[in-house]
Write a protein that holds these residues in place. Structure first.
Motif, PDB file in Angstrom:
ATOM      1  N   PRO A   1      12.027  -0.834 -23.582  1.00  0.00           N
ATOM      2  CA  PRO A   1      12.186   0.134 -22.497  1.00  0.00           C
ATOM      3  C   PRO A   1      10.808   0.609 -22.035  1.00  0.00           C
ATOM      4  CG  PRO A   1      13.590   0.689 -24.362  1.00  0.00           C
ATOM      5  CD  PRO A   1      12.684  -0.405 -24.819  1.00  0.00           C
ATOM      6  N   ALA A   2      10.714   0.978 -20.769  1.00  0.00           N
ATOM      7  CA  ALA A   2       9.418   1.385 -20.234  1.00  0.00           C
ATOM      8  C   ALA A   2       9.538   2.701 -19.490  1.00  0.00           C
ATOM      9  CB  ALA A   2       8.894   0.299 -19.292  1.00  0.00           C
ATOM     10  N   ASP A   3       8.510   3.546 -19.654  1.00  0.00           N
ATOM     11  CA  ASP A   3       8.394   4.773 -18.854  1.00  0.00           C
ATOM     12  C   ASP A   3       7.348   4.498 -17.778  1.00  0.00           C
ATOM     13  OD1 ASP A   3       9.957   5.884 -20.834  1.00  0.00           O
ATOM     14  OD2 ASP A   3       8.561   7.499 -21.339  1.00  0.00           O
ATOM     15  N   PHE A   4       7.781   4.461 -16.513  1.00  0.00           N
ATOM     16  CA  PHE A   4       6.826   4.334 -15.415  1.00  0.00           C
ATOM     17  C   PHE A   4       6.476   5.742 -14.909  1.00  0.00           C
ATOM     18  CE2 PHE A   4       8.819   0.202 -15.432  1.00  0.00           C
ATOM     19  CZ  PHE A   4       7.770  -0.659 -15.109  1.00  0.00           C
ATOM     20  N   GLY A   5       5.203   5.966 -14.629  1.00  0.00           N
ATOM     21  CA  GLY A   5       4.777   7.247 -14.055  1.00  0.00           C
ATOM     22  C   GLY A   5       3.939   6.977 -12.826  1.00  0.00           C
ATOM     23  N   GLY A   6       4.089   7.808 -11.799  1.00  0.00           N
ATOM     24  CA  GLY A   6       3.290   7.582 -10.591  1.00  0.00           C
ATOM     25  C   GLY A   6       3.102   8.867  -9.806  1.00  0.00           C
ATOM     26  N   TYR A   7       2.239   8.803  -8.797  1.00  0.00           N
ATOM     27  CA  TYR A   7       1.892   9.974  -7.980  1.00  0.00           C
ATOM     28  C   TYR A   7       2.030   9.638  -6.497  1.00  0.00           C
ATOM     29  CZ  TYR A   7       0.393  11.882 -12.354  1.00  0.00           C
ATOM     30  OH  TYR A   7       0.405  12.341 -13.641  1.00  0.00           O
ATOM     31  N   CYS A   8       2.590  10.600  -5.743  1.00  0.00           N
ATOM     32  CA  CYS A   8       2.791  10.362  -4.306  1.00  0.00           C
ATOM     33  C   CYS A   8       1.454  10.333  -3.568  1.00  0.00           C
ATOM     34  CB  CYS A   8       3.676  11.457  -3.707  1.00  0.00           C
ATOM     35  SG  CYS A   8       5.311  11.511  -4.453  1.00  0.00           S
ATOM     36  N   THR A   9       0.507  11.126  -4.030  1.00  0.00           N
ATOM     37  CA  THR A   9      -0.802  11.196  -3.370  1.00  0.00           C
ATOM     38  C   THR A   9      -1.874  10.814  -4.367  1.00  0.00           C
ATOM     39  OG1 THR A   9       0.020  12.999  -2.018  1.00  0.00           O
ATOM     40  CG2 THR A   9      -2.361  12.758  -2.103  1.00  0.00           C
ATOM     41  N   SER A  10      -2.860  10.080  -3.899  1.00  0.00           N
ATOM     42  CA  SER A  10      -3.959   9.674  -4.781  1.00  0.00           C
ATOM     43  C   SER A  10      -4.968  10.816  -4.958  1.00  0.00           C
ATOM     44  CB  SER A  10      -4.667   8.463  -4.178  1.00  0.00           C
ATOM     45  OG  SER A  10      -5.824   8.164  -4.913  1.00  0.00           O
ATOM     46  N   GLN A  11      -5.649  10.812  -6.088  1.00  0.00           N
ATOM     47  CA  GLN A  11      -6.765  11.751  -6.273  1.00  0.00           C
ATOM     48  C   GLN A  11      -7.926  11.367  -5.354  1.00  0.00           C
ATOM     49  OE1 GLN A  11      -7.748  11.518 -10.461  1.00  0.00           O
ATOM     50  NE2 GLN A  11      -6.640  13.387 -10.944  1.00  0.00           N
ATOM     51  N   CYS A  12      -8.038  10.086  -5.054  1.00  0.00           N
ATOM     52  CA  CYS A  12      -9.181   9.601  -4.249  1.00  0.00           C
ATOM     53  C   CYS A  12      -8.675   8.630  -3.195  1.00  0.00           C
ATOM     54  CB  CYS A  12     -10.189   8.852  -5.111  1.00  0.00           C
ATOM     55  SG  CYS A  12     -10.385   9.448  -6.766  1.00  0.00           S
ATOM     56  N   PRO A  13      -8.033   9.118  -2.127  1.00  0.00           N
ATOM     57  CA  PRO A  13      -7.460   8.194  -1.149  1.00  0.00           C
ATOM     58  C   PRO A  13      -8.520   7.344  -0.449  1.00  0.00           C
ATOM     59  CG  PRO A  13      -6.935  10.504  -0.645  1.00  0.00           C
ATOM     60  CD  PRO A  13      -7.884  10.520  -1.785  1.00  0.00           C
ATOM     61  N   VAL A  14      -8.162   6.076  -0.208  1.00  0.00           N
ATOM     62  CA  VAL A  14      -9.054   5.154   0.516  1.00  0.00           C
ATOM     63  C   VAL A  14      -8.197   4.387   1.517  1.00  0.00           C
ATOM     64  CG1 VAL A  14     -10.506   3.087   0.319  1.00  0.00           C
ATOM     65  CG2 VAL A  14     -10.591   4.822  -1.477  1.00  0.00           C
ATOM     66  N   LEU A  15      -8.676   4.297   2.749  1.00  0.00           N
ATOM     67  CA  LEU A  15      -8.033   3.420   3.735  1.00  0.00           C
ATOM     68  C   LEU A  15      -9.135   2.612   4.404  1.00  0.00           C
ATOM     69  CD1 LEU A  15      -5.711   2.311   5.435  1.00  0.00           C
ATOM     70  CD2 LEU A  15      -5.912   4.286   6.930  1.00  0.00           C
ATOM     71  N   LEU A  16      -9.126   1.332   4.145  1.00  0.00           N
ATOM     72  CA  LEU A  16     -10.166   0.474   4.727  1.00  0.00           C
ATOM     73  C   LEU A  16      -9.862   0.215   6.205  1.00  0.00           C
ATOM     74  CD1 LEU A  16     -10.668  -2.163   1.888  1.00  0.00           C
ATOM     75  CD2 LEU A  16     -12.080  -0.179   2.411  1.00  0.00           C
ATOM     76  N   GLU A  17     -10.897   0.212   6.989  1.00  0.00           N
ATOM     77  CA  GLU A  17     -10.715  -0.044   8.416  1.00  0.00           C
ATOM     78  C   GLU A  17     -10.070  -1.414   8.593  1.00  0.00           C
ATOM     79  OE1 GLU A  17     -14.312   1.003  10.603  1.00  0.00           O
ATOM     80  OE2 GLU A  17     -13.413  -0.118  12.277  1.00  0.00           O
ATOM     81  N   GLY A  18      -9.011  -1.437   9.368  1.00  0.00           N
ATOM     82  CA  GLY A  18      -8.351  -2.715   9.639  1.00  0.00           C
ATOM     83  C   GLY A  18      -7.265  -3.052   8.627  1.00  0.00           C
ATOM     84  N   ASP A  19      -7.217  -2.348   7.486  1.00  0.00           N
ATOM     85  CA  ASP A  19      -6.161  -2.627   6.507  1.00  0.00           C
ATOM     86  C   ASP A  19      -4.897  -1.847   6.885  1.00  0.00           C
ATOM     87  OD1 ASP A  19      -7.545  -4.369   4.981  1.00  0.00           O
ATOM     88  OD2 ASP A  19      -7.261  -3.307   3.095  1.00  0.00           O
ATOM     89  N   PRO A  20      -3.735  -2.487   6.783  1.00  0.00           N
ATOM     90  CA  PRO A  20      -2.524  -1.800   7.228  1.00  0.00           C
ATOM     91  C   PRO A  20      -2.091  -0.665   6.298  1.00  0.00           C
ATOM     92  CG  PRO A  20      -2.008  -3.969   6.325  1.00  0.00           C
ATOM     93  CD  PRO A  20      -3.491  -3.854   6.340  1.00  0.00           C
ATOM     94  N   VAL A  21      -2.373  -0.767   5.013  1.00  0.00           N
ATOM     95  CA  VAL A  21      -1.896   0.279   4.090  1.00  0.00           C
ATOM     96  C   VAL A  21      -3.066   0.858   3.288  1.00  0.00           C
ATOM     97  CG1 VAL A  21       0.437  -0.617   3.758  1.00  0.00           C
ATOM     98  CG2 VAL A  21      -1.390  -1.411   2.275  1.00  0.00           C
ATOM     99  N   PRO A  22      -2.985   2.155   3.000  1.00  0.00           N
ATOM    100  CA  PRO A  22      -4.018   2.737   2.143  1.00  0.00           C
ATOM    101  C   PRO A  22      -4.002   2.062   0.759  1.00  0.00           C
ATOM    102  CG  PRO A  22      -2.571   4.440   3.052  1.00  0.00           C
ATOM    103  CD  PRO A  22      -1.957   3.125   3.379  1.00  0.00           C
ATOM    104  N   ASN A  23      -5.120   2.089   0.078  1.00  0.00           N
ATOM    105  CA  ASN A  23      -5.222   1.444  -1.243  1.00  0.00           C
ATOM    106  C   ASN A  23      -4.176   1.995  -2.219  1.00  0.00           C
ATOM    107  OD1 ASN A  23      -7.465   0.640   0.149  1.00  0.00           O
ATOM    108  ND2 ASN A  23      -8.833   0.701  -1.624  1.00  0.00           N
ATOM    109  N   HIS A  24      -3.914   3.297  -2.112  1.00  0.00           N
ATOM    110  CA  HIS A  24      -2.952   3.913  -3.033  1.00  0.00           C
ATOM    111  C   HIS A  24      -1.550   3.312  -2.845  1.00  0.00           C
ATOM    112  CE1 HIS A  24      -1.300   6.949  -5.678  1.00  0.00           C
ATOM    113  NE2 HIS A  24      -0.427   7.314  -4.749  1.00  0.00           N
TER     114      HIS A  24
END
Ligand code: F6P
Length: 556
Positions: free
Chosen positions: A404-427
């Motif tokens: 069994p696995a416990d997955f954990g995640g966050y809606c917002t990144s501590q350090c958001p990055v969006l590269l110019e021209g990339d469709p989705v933020p890295n997070h």
């Protein structure tokens, strides 16, 4: 009556057998079931629809909790009863994060004022160090902290430190400062801890509840020696009083070591080592590095989760649900290990800390009354942040044994990055994996599907996924000091829930004692052999004495 003799236990055993043929792929089609198997608290969402449970299973687990008197045991913990029976101690880590006005009694005394007096002392001391009022003995500001401790006096503080390293407020507050941990008695760890540090700017925090742990004491003596031999023109006493402080329950031993009484930050025997994260054990180093306000937010988050654990009904109670699911998976479905998979690089030390909390707490063979448990209690906890784990042990999780696995995640990144021209933020790229992996585990990929896709027959068995592998997903708004405290408390209480249901004492750790004793005997034999040239065959089995002889003959 022992828990395994109750009707609730027998009913679950029968129920587990009846669910054997059930597959998560089919269970996930039931929308009402999926909606029911969630719980929410202040923006934290727990989705456990990918556990191999039905609503009926959950009702039966709640019955088991009732049969185990989970509510009574939880109340006993929060009211200071000595539930750690083998050490005659209360288990009151929740008092460490209680607000000033709260009342929490141990032996008829409200301990909250004592907690806040240490917190006030930390606030004052950390502010003086950070502002340069409290300086090193040569007049330099103390901007490097080396925190020495092991086990519960190390893993939790390091988890919190790493979790907040890139959190914007904490990062800003720690600019120009260094916090390192020294845990292992391997001298390589000392070398790593002091590498590049100026001793004149270094404050050592010795963290040990007992102030007798062999590893910590040797590391403390080594660091003291490093300070004294490197700082010139000052006496040993001057150096020790300005460069070494301590966190411990033993004032006397700390003072014998040379630390000023004013620089001792206490805690109490009602705080277990692995449950001491909210004491000075991590509040002091965290406040010195990030500032006291960040440490306070962390405590507030843990307290928030204490309230949730204490007051919410079982169906909405995140630690209760997670603890009961742990019992279900390990005891009734036979899965002895659980993966901890935070989708957050900041949580790189989370699994290591929870591994200690859980395995040192519930890795027991007897019930609280000493009777041998007729089932395996405890789970093996292991893990790494995603997505790194995906390129490591996930292969086994998908196609090897079932964990069994416990997955954990966050809606917002501590350090958001969006590269110019990339469709989705890295997070989002990152979190896509958080959403995809649980479904890969739950659903199957059959040989028939592969055939339809044109996969050659010989190749199909290699590409089959049996699925039906349970997981749960915990989704938080963001990782900051407050939610880090919430996360810690969820897992502390989850462990307690499992121990309460299994009927064991989650708060002692007798299993680590024998190894300590034997190491002492080996240490004495090795040093006698080195100084007087004697052999090491006396008192050890042939294998161990051969290994020790080889070591003595070949070491530098
Ligand atoms: O590993 C055993 C243990 O007793 C832990 O429970 C504890 O956290 C650790 O050793 C360190 O103990 P101390 O804080 O007393 O040095």
């Amino acid at each position: 009556m022992a828990i395994h003799e109750t009707a609730a236990w027998a009913a679950l055993k029968e129920h587990a057998a009846s669910l054997q043929g059930a597959h998560l792929r089919d269970m996930m089609r039931d929308e009402d079931r999926c909606a029911a198997l969630t719980a929410e608290r202040d923006g934290i969402l727990l989705d456990y629809s990918r556990q191999r449970v039905t609503n009926e299973t959950m009702d039966m687990l709640f019955n088991l909790a009732e049969a185990a008197d989970l509510a009574g045991k939880r109340a006993a913990m929060f009211t200071g009863e000595k539930i750690n029976n083998t050490e005659g101690r209360a288990v009151m880590h929740a008092a460490l994060r209680a607000p000033r006005e709260a009342t929490m009694n141990v032996d008829g005394k409200n301990v909250v004022p004592d907690v806040h007096s240490v917190l006030d002392k930390i606030e004052d001391f950390s502010a003086r160090v950070r502002s340069g009022v409290f300086k090193g003995c040569t007049g330099k500001p103390l901007r490097n902290i080396v925190s020495i401790g092991i086990g519960g006096s190390y893993l939790g503080p390091e988890f919190v430190f790493e979790a907040l390293k890139c959190e914007p407020a904490a990062q800003g507050a720690s600019t120009g400062r260094t916090l390192r941990f020294l845990a292992n008695v391997d001298p390589v760890d000392v070398s790593r801890a002091i590498s590049g540090l100026n001793p004149e700017e270094t404050l050592v925090v010795v963290v040990s509840k007992t102030f007798t742990t062999a590893e910590t004491m040797l590391n403390a003596r080594t660091m003291k020696d490093w300070l004294i031999t490197s700082i010139k023109g000052k006496t040993a006493a001057e150096i020790t009083s300005q460069h070494i402080v301590a966190v411990s329950t033993s004032d006397k031993l700390v003072q014998d070591f040379g630390v000023d009484a004013a620089n001792i930050f206490g805690f109490w025997d009602w705080v277990g080592g692995r449950y001491s994260v909210c004491s000075a054990v991590s509040v002091l180093p965290i406040a010195l590095h990030y500032g006291f306000d960040i440490a306070r937010r962390f405590l507030d988050g843990a307290h928030d989760m204490d309230n949730h654990f204490l007051n919410e009904p079982p169906r909405q109670n995140i630690p209760v649900l997670m603890g009961l699911l742990g019992v279900w998976n390990s005891t009734f479905l036979g899965h002895g290990a659980r993966a901890l998979l935070p989708y957050s690089q900041a949580l790189l030390r989370f699994a290591a800390h929870i591994q200690q909390v859980d395995m040192e707490s519930n890795g027991k063979r007897v019930a609280q009354d000493g009777s041998v448990l007729p089932f395996d209690a405890g789970e093996i906890g292991f893990g790494e942040p995603g997505t790194n784990g995906q390129h490591s042990f996930y292969q086994l999780i998908h196609q090897g044994g079932v964990f069994p696995a416990d997955f954990g995640g966050y809606c917002t990144s501590q350090c958001p990055v969006l590269l110019e021209g990339d469709p989705v933020p890295n997070h989002e790229e990152f979190m896509s994996n958080f959403f995809a992996q649980p479904d890969v585990l739950a659903y199957a990929k059959t040989a028939e599907e592969l055939e339809k896709e044109g996969v050659p027959e010989w190749f199909r068995p290699h590409k089959v996924f049996t699925g039906n592998r349970p997981s749960l997903s915990l989704l938080f708004p963001k990782l900051d000091a407050f939610s880090c405290g919430q996360l810690l408390a969820i897992y502390e209480h989850r462990t307690a829930v499992q121990g309460f249901v299994w009927g064991l004492n989650s708060f002692d750790q007798w299993g680590v004692e024998l190894g300590k004793k034997l190491a002492t005997k080996v240490r004495t034999a090795l040093s006698t052999a080195r100084t007087s040239g004697g052999d090491v065959s006396e008192g050890f089995n042939p294998s161990t004495s051969t290994l020790m002889t080889y070591y003595l003959a070949n070491g530098a």
